[in-house]
Design an enzyme around this catalytic site. Sequence first.
Site, mmCIF file in Angstrom:
data_model
loop_
_atom_site.group_PDB
_atom_site.id
_atom_site.type_symbol
_atom_site.label_atom_id
_atom_site.label_comp_id
_atom_site.label_asym_id
_atom_site.label_seq_id
_atom_site.Cartn_x
_atom_site.Cartn_y
_atom_site.Cartn_z
ATOM 1 N N HIS A 1 2.240 -0.187 1.208
ATOM 2 C CA HIS A 1 2.782 0.958 0.469
ATOM 3 C C HIS A 1 2.088 2.255 0.893
ATOM 4 O O HIS A 1 0.976 2.243 1.412
ATOM 5 C CB HIS A 1 2.716 0.740 -1.051
ATOM 6 C CG HIS A 1 1.348 0.833 -1.678
ATOM 7 N ND1 HIS A 1 1.058 0.267 -2.901
ATOM 8 C CD2 HIS A 1 0.189 1.428 -1.287
ATOM 9 C CE1 HIS A 1 -0.193 0.522 -3.229
ATOM 10 N NE2 HIS A 1 -0.754 1.225 -2.261
ATOM 11 N N ASP B 1 0.178 10.673 -6.472
ATOM 12 C CA ASP B 1 0.737 9.674 -7.386
ATOM 13 C C ASP B 1 -0.167 9.522 -8.602
ATOM 14 O O ASP B 1 -1.265 10.088 -8.649
ATOM 15 C CB ASP B 1 0.951 8.325 -6.673
ATOM 16 C CG ASP B 1 -0.257 7.901 -5.833
ATOM 17 O OD1 ASP B 1 -1.345 8.469 -6.025
ATOM 18 O OD2 ASP B 1 -0.106 6.999 -4.995
ATOM 19 N N ASN C 1 -0.234 -3.991 0.785
ATOM 20 C CA ASN C 1 1.148 -4.465 0.970
ATOM 21 C C ASN C 1 1.974 -3.481 1.804
ATOM 22 O O ASN C 1 3.188 -3.606 1.873
ATOM 23 C CB ASN C 1 1.816 -4.709 -0.392
ATOM 24 C CG ASN C 1 1.936 -3.434 -1.218
ATOM 25 O OD1 ASN C 1 1.533 -2.360 -0.773
ATOM 26 N ND2 ASN C 1 2.493 -3.544 -2.413
ATOM 27 N N GLU D 1 6.560 1.372 -3.051
ATOM 28 C CA GLU D 1 6.263 -0.041 -2.884
ATOM 29 C C GLU D 1 7.309 -0.747 -2.016
ATOM 30 O O GLU D 1 8.478 -0.318 -1.993
ATOM 31 C CB GLU D 1 6.272 -0.714 -4.270
ATOM 32 C CG GLU D 1 5.188 -0.226 -5.220
ATOM 33 C CD GLU D 1 3.855 -0.913 -4.998
ATOM 34 O OE1 GLU D 1 3.404 -1.037 -3.846
ATOM 35 O OE2 GLU D 1 3.253 -1.326 -6.001
HETATM 36 C C1 F6R Z 1 -3.455 6.090 -4.361
HETATM 37 C C2 F6R Z 1 -2.447 5.838 -3.326
HETATM 38 C C3 F6R Z 1 -2.363 4.493 -2.737
HETATM 39 C C4 F6R Z 1 -3.623 4.178 -1.926
HETATM 40 C C5 F6R Z 1 -3.556 2.784 -1.301
HETATM 41 C C6 F6R Z 1 -4.832 2.442 -0.555
HETATM 42 O O1 F6R Z 1 -3.392 7.425 -4.826
HETATM 43 O O2 F6R Z 1 -1.674 6.703 -2.984
HETATM 44 O O3 F6R Z 1 -1.234 4.397 -1.908
HETATM 45 O O4 F6R Z 1 -3.783 5.145 -0.933
HETATM 46 O O5 F6R Z 1 -3.331 1.826 -2.274
HETATM 47 O O6 F6R Z 1 -5.887 2.410 -1.476
HETATM 48 P P1 F6R Z 1 -7.402 2.321 -0.963
HETATM 49 O O7 F6R Z 1 -7.635 3.525 -0.133
HETATM 50 O O8 F6R Z 1 -8.231 2.341 -2.207
HETATM 51 O O9 F6R Z 1 -7.513 1.075 -0.188
#
Ligand code: F6R
Length: 247
Positions: free
Chosen positions: A149, A78, A147, A154
């Site tokens: 995701h 992403d 959340n 989302e």
């Molecule tokens: C970022 C992504 C997000 C993160 C998620 C957890 O490329 O795909 O879905 O994996 O927000 O983020 P961290 O690991 O920083 O807690």
Amino acid sequence: METNNQKNLNPMKITYFDDSSKMSAFASLMVLNELRKKQYLLIAAATGGSPEGLYQMLEKRYQFDPELFEKLRVLKLDEWGGIPMSDPGSCHSYLNEKVLKPLHVSSDRYLAFDSAAPDPAEECRRIQEEIDHTGPIDCCILGLGKNGHIGFNEPASILQSDCHVAKLSAETIDHPLVQAMSQTPSFGMTVGMKGIMQSKKILLLITGSGKQEAIKKLMEKEISTQLPASFLWLHGDVECLIDKTSC
Ligand code: F6R
């Protein structure tokens, strides 16, 4: 030949670790194992805190065995939209520093959304076509958002199957990567639920603060678009690795 659809489906396998470094060491063994089976492995790579230790371990392995990584292909899972690719908080900058440079992944083996694409919807169609053409993803490396995701899929009343422009929630915009940016991203671009669910293998890495509620909900095994990670219960090969300190 066995296809992904013909494989016996197993429930998500959950393993707890005392800390994130133990989790990362285990995850790196899994990725290396996949790479030994298939050198031109296509990994989808999340950014953020959760996979950071895994990427460090892969970098260490590269020092001893660079040949192993010669054909590895990387798909950026992403990207934040409306910011320059060179922004220190972009997913590109992160992957460039932690994956592409250390593992010497050449540009022809890297597939990525352009954060500053003039037509983001068209950019998402381009990446979707590439995945349809060169995929499926062999090993999808995911983190869990506070959340629930995965990627930038989302929580919402419906989820998108293809790569798409994502409306980011306030929680997501609060991510530490955004704090490092010169400007706040106005949207995200992400591999959709189809690309994730069609991956042959999925590693869901869970570490970091503020995720207790999302972990608790995930363990209830109820499938809901309000918790996109819950769809992983429907996949046949998910390794969910959890750092106990995040529970
Ligand atoms: C970022 C992504 C997000 C993160 C998620 C957890 O490329 O795909 O879905 O994996 O927000 O983020 P961290 O690991 O920083 O807690």
